[in-house]
Design an enzyme around this catalytic site. Structure first.
Site, PDB file in Angstrom:
ATOM      1  N   GLY A 287      44.192  51.443  46.263  1.00  0.00           N
ATOM      2  CA  GLY A 287      43.640  50.228  46.873  1.00  0.00           C
ATOM      3  C   GLY A 287      44.711  49.457  47.598  1.00  0.00           C
ATOM      4  O   GLY A 287      44.669  48.218  47.673  1.00  0.00           O
TER       5      GLY A 287
ATOM      6  N   PHE B 283      43.972  42.853  49.011  1.00  0.00           N
ATOM      7  CA  PHE B 283      44.687  41.573  49.119  1.00  0.00           C
ATOM      8  C   PHE B 283      45.985  41.571  48.305  1.00  0.00           C
ATOM      9  O   PHE B 283      47.090  41.490  48.855  1.00  0.00           O
ATOM     10  CB  PHE B 283      43.737  40.450  48.697  1.00  0.00           C
ATOM     11  CG  PHE B 283      44.389  39.119  48.466  1.00  0.00           C
ATOM     12  CD1 PHE B 283      45.372  38.634  49.319  1.00  0.00           C
ATOM     13  CD2 PHE B 283      43.998  38.331  47.388  1.00  0.00           C
ATOM     14  CE1 PHE B 283      45.961  37.400  49.103  1.00  0.00           C
ATOM     15  CE2 PHE B 283      44.574  37.099  47.169  1.00  0.00           C
ATOM     16  CZ  PHE B 283      45.561  36.630  48.019  1.00  0.00           C
ATOM     17  N   ALA B 284      45.894  41.669  46.987  1.00  0.00           N
ATOM     18  CA  ALA B 284      47.092  41.622  46.137  1.00  0.00           C
ATOM     19  C   ALA B 284      47.950  42.864  46.320  1.00  0.00           C
ATOM     20  O   ALA B 284      49.187  42.791  46.265  1.00  0.00           O
ATOM     21  CB  ALA B 284      46.682  41.467  44.669  1.00  0.00           C
TER      22      ALA B 284
ATOM     23  N   TYR C 108      30.787  43.906  37.155  1.00  0.00           N
ATOM     24  CA  TYR C 108      32.200  44.106  37.490  1.00  0.00           C
ATOM     25  C   TYR C 108      33.071  43.938  36.246  1.00  0.00           C
ATOM     26  O   TYR C 108      33.931  44.773  35.951  1.00  0.00           O
ATOM     27  CB  TYR C 108      32.624  43.107  38.576  1.00  0.00           C
ATOM     28  CG  TYR C 108      34.093  43.205  38.954  1.00  0.00           C
ATOM     29  CD1 TYR C 108      34.520  44.151  39.866  1.00  0.00           C
ATOM     30  CD2 TYR C 108      35.039  42.347  38.392  1.00  0.00           C
ATOM     31  CE1 TYR C 108      35.872  44.255  40.210  1.00  0.00           C
ATOM     32  CE2 TYR C 108      36.372  42.441  38.724  1.00  0.00           C
ATOM     33  CZ  TYR C 108      36.785  43.391  39.636  1.00  0.00           C
ATOM     34  OH  TYR C 108      38.114  43.503  39.967  1.00  0.00           O
TER      35      TYR C 108
ATOM     36  N   LYS D 289      35.193  46.826  34.355  1.00  0.00           N
ATOM     37  CA  LYS D 289      36.641  46.624  34.303  1.00  0.00           C
ATOM     38  C   LYS D 289      37.151  46.761  32.863  1.00  0.00           C
ATOM     39  O   LYS D 289      38.226  47.322  32.617  1.00  0.00           O
ATOM     40  CB  LYS D 289      37.013  45.245  34.851  1.00  0.00           C
ATOM     41  CG  LYS D 289      37.391  45.228  36.320  1.00  0.00           C
ATOM     42  CD  LYS D 289      38.682  45.962  36.562  1.00  0.00           C
ATOM     43  CE  LYS D 289      39.103  45.960  37.999  1.00  0.00           C
ATOM     44  NZ  LYS D 289      40.325  46.752  38.222  1.00  0.00           N
TER      45      LYS D 289
END
Length: 559
Positions: A12, A16-17, A157, A161
């Protein structure tokens, strides 16, 4: 980097991160970085091309591999020869789609674990979420890693997770693999395409003035660079060997900025920093929940037809109205994590990174075909819903006119007379009202609104004269019998007007007004698709015409 080239993988890696982690790893120079993500190729943004990432891709210190975590063969290829895997890939958390989340967060994570054990990867750092211990009902204040997974999670989600996190911790020690899980809380910072843009969209739509809940719920936010730093700390702890690695591995760690703040105060600081008003009106969460359930139900029905993910969902209402703060002592003790960027500095950097979203920056865009057709003025803004408040006001006025004058079966003269009478009464009452009522200032209509200047009068007269002269020239041309195209245009126009005359005013209003408010905005949104469909229809008709002409021609030849 001396000696043998060492590789790490960031799944990924275009998220963003993950982008911040990739840049940090390249800067530290401990590893060459393999970026694994869904895209077929890597597309660098303007600031990346001449930056650290662009240079690393050119020099070979970084490479991109297209990887779908659900395909184990692609995962094996991405992890080949890697010493460390930072597993950061995850689907959009705002989409409450269990099948999608399970396929990536659980099955994809299992594929990563299998690849690491088969290829003898030494370390795996998994990016989890604090939501794995949040049930959406109970608040969490200074929660630590002893909190268990709840019986029921807030959304799919969080549930998936938690399953992925459990798999990673269970795999610790398998074939020499050392693992740990990072739980960063509410990430923010430059490059975020969710939090700040959605806040600004809400502000521009006039929706950011509301606080859901009491507004006192405390939250832990984490600046994105601190999240990247936490991943590096975790990897270094696992690589240290001895008791340090033994204690650090197989564990989960909460990561925050260690500066709890009221959730709505944080949002207000971002909005004010970009020039918008802070939210002030409080709405109880219990009032919003039924509305959120309806919105979520509508989304489930219309999602296959292109409806965007709504911001207002039950799981999000719970997140916005409850306290969630976490204790980072364990991360500090076992992996040596402390924030490197304070909260206020992170906020400053974040706000400065969005100059294009400031309230004083007007959105520049090319006018659409529909906008040009409608003249690009107030009519276009109204029919294309550019100004929703104005559009709804116009619709309310039209509905009032319809039910007051047209639906009653009035003639045109009677309807116009009633409308003028209502206008006169309204203006008279408005004129008699005092300057203030209950502290509210009454905005008086200035006389200039009713005055037509000499220049405007002259312009209107010239326009009428020009129209008359044009019509006279066209009539003369028709009288001479020279311009058959003009005659055809005039005849068709008059025929169209005569057909319109057959339609009652009531039917024209009932059909025409809703059609205008729907058709133009639909065409504006789906212009390319509609144009392509029209082209296909025209092409098909032309082909049919051509085939028919060929058949007629062939039949004549046979005769």
């Amino acid at each position: 980097m001396g000696g043998e080239e060492r590789w790490c993988v960031v799944t990924g890696g275009r998220g963003f991160a993950a982008r911040h982690l990739v840049v940090m790893l390249i800067k530290y120079g401990m590893y060459s970085v393999r970026i694994a993500d869904l895209g077929s190729t890597i597309k660098l943004e303007a600031g990346e091309e001449n930056g650290v990432l662009g240079e690393a891709l050119i020099s070979g210190r970084a490479e991109y591999v297209s990887t779908d975590l659900r395909d184990k063969s692609q995962v094996l290829k991405a992890c080949q020869g890697a010493e460390v895997v930072f597993h950061m890939a995850a689907p959009d958390s705002s989409i409450n789609n269990y099948h999608l989340h399970h396929s990536v967060n659980v099955q994809g994570t299992q594929n990563i674990i299998d690849a690491c054990t088969e290829l003898k990867v030494k370390r795996l750092v998994y990016t989890s979420s604090p939501s794995v211990v949040f049930d959406g009902v109970h608040e969490i204040l200074n929660g630590n890693e002893s909190l268990p997974y709840p019986a029921k999670h807030n959304d799919s989600y969080s549930a998936t997770k938690a399953k992925g996190e459990a798999l990673v911790m269970q795999s610790n020690g398998a074939n020499g693999l050392l693992t740990c899980c990072i739980r960063p809380s509410s990430i923010f910072g430059p490059g975020d395409k969710l939090l700040v843009p959605s806040l600004v969209d809400a502000a521009r739509a006039g929706k950011s003035k509301f606080i859901i809940g009491k507004g006192n719920n405390m939250y832990d936010f984490t600046y994105v660079e601190n999240v990247a730093h936490a991943h590096v700390c975790a990897e270094r702890a696992l690589a240290s060997g001895g008791k340090v690695s033994e204690k650090a591995s197989g564990q989960a760690y909460f990561i925050t900025n260690m500066e709890p703040i009221k959730f709505w105060e944080f949002m207000s600081l971002i909005l004010e920093g970009l020039g918008y008003e802070r939210p002030k009106i409080k709405i109880p969460a219990i009032v919003m929940m039924p509305i959120a359930h309806i919105v979520e139900f509508i989304y489930k029905l219309l999602a296959p037809y292109g409806m965007k993910v709504p911001q207002l969902t039950p799981s999000r209402i719970r997140l916005l109205s409850r306290s969630r703060t976490f204790d980072c002592s364990k991360a500090n003790d076992l992996i040596g994590y402390t924030p490197i960027v304070p909260l206020q500095e992170g906020l400053r950097r974040t706000i400065e990174s969005y100059p294009h979203l400031r309230s004083d920056v007007k959105i520049k865009r090319d006018p659409s075909k529909t906008e040009i057709l409608l003249g690009g003025g107030r009519v276009a803004e109204t029919l294309l819903w550019r100004d929703k408040k104005h559009t709804l006001t116009v619709m309310l006025v039209l509905a009032t006119i319809y039910f007051s004058f047209i639906a009653t079966g009035c003639t045109i003269i009677t309807a116009i007379s009633k409308l003028l009478l209502a206008s006169v009464i309204f203006l008279f009452i408005h004129g008699r009202l005092p300057q203030k009522i209950l502290g509210f200032k009454i905005q008086k209509i200035p006389e200039s609104k009713f005055h037509i200047s000499e220049a405007t009068s002259r312009q209107a007269a010239l326009a009428v004269a020009s129209t008359w002269n044009t019509a006279a020239r066209n009539l003369k041309s028709i009288c001479r019998g020279n311009d058959s195209i003009l005659f055809l245009k005039v005849a068709l126009s008059l025929l169209f007007l005569s057909l319109l005359g057959l339609v009652s005013l009531n039917n024209a209003f009932v059909i025409g007004v809703p059609f205008a408010f729907v058709s133009f905005v639909v065409y504006d949104k789906k212009e390319k698709e509609i144009d392509n469909l029209v082209r296909k229809v025209i092409t098909a008709c032309c082909k049919l015409k051509s085939d028919a002409a060929k058949k007629v021609s062939n039949s004549k030849k046979l005769q």
